[in-house]
Design a protein around this motif. Sequence first.
Motif, PDB file in Angstrom:
ATOM      1  N   ALA A  96      26.865  27.940  20.354  1.00 38.33           N
ATOM      2  CA  ALA A  96      27.162  28.697  18.376  1.00 38.33           C
ATOM      3  C   ALA A  96      27.751  27.108  18.083  1.00 38.33           C
ATOM      4  O   ALA A  96      27.675  27.705  16.852  1.00 38.33           O
ATOM      5  N   VAL A  97      28.240  26.750  18.452  1.00 36.34           N
ATOM      6  CA  VAL A  97      28.365  25.045  17.336  1.00 36.34           C
ATOM      7  C   VAL A  97      27.346  24.614  16.501  1.00 36.34           C
ATOM      8  O   VAL A  97      26.986  24.062  15.739  1.00 36.34           O
ATOM      9  N   THR A  98      25.903  24.213  18.154  1.00 37.17           N
ATOM     10  CA  THR A  98      24.419  24.020  17.674  1.00 37.17           C
ATOM     11  C   THR A  98      23.552  24.972  16.612  1.00 37.17           C
ATOM     12  O   THR A  98      22.593  24.387  15.829  1.00 37.17           O
ATOM     13  N   ARG A  99      24.296  25.745  16.250  1.00 36.81           N
ATOM     14  CA  ARG A  99      22.949  26.646  15.718  1.00 36.81           C
ATOM     15  C   ARG A  99      23.561  26.515  14.060  1.00 36.81           C
ATOM     16  O   ARG A  99      24.216  26.036  13.340  1.00 36.81           O
TER      17      ARG A  99
END
Length: 99
Positions: A96-99
């Motif tokens: 979720a953080v890397t998208r």
Amino acid sequence: MDVELRASDDDRNRVVAELHRHTTAGRLTLDEFSDRAGAVWTARTLGDLAALTRDLPALPDPTTDGDESVGHGRRELLMVFAAAALTLLLLGGFIAVTR
């Protein structure tokens, strides 16, 4: 125990279960288990059955509620499940953080 009494199917099933527990504990090889389990079904008397386990130590009753190995196995399974759930949560958060 009268060794001349005829063995029942329940007696035979009990002995096979006992042999299985000894195999799981490492006292019997799979070949030894197979040989003895085969002999269980040809045994006619309780004495014949007793001879198949005579060289093995007595085992605690598996139906006892105080069997710690069962509880220990459940705790280990719970810990594995908790670790897997935590890993999935962390992985989901990372995605979720890397998208």
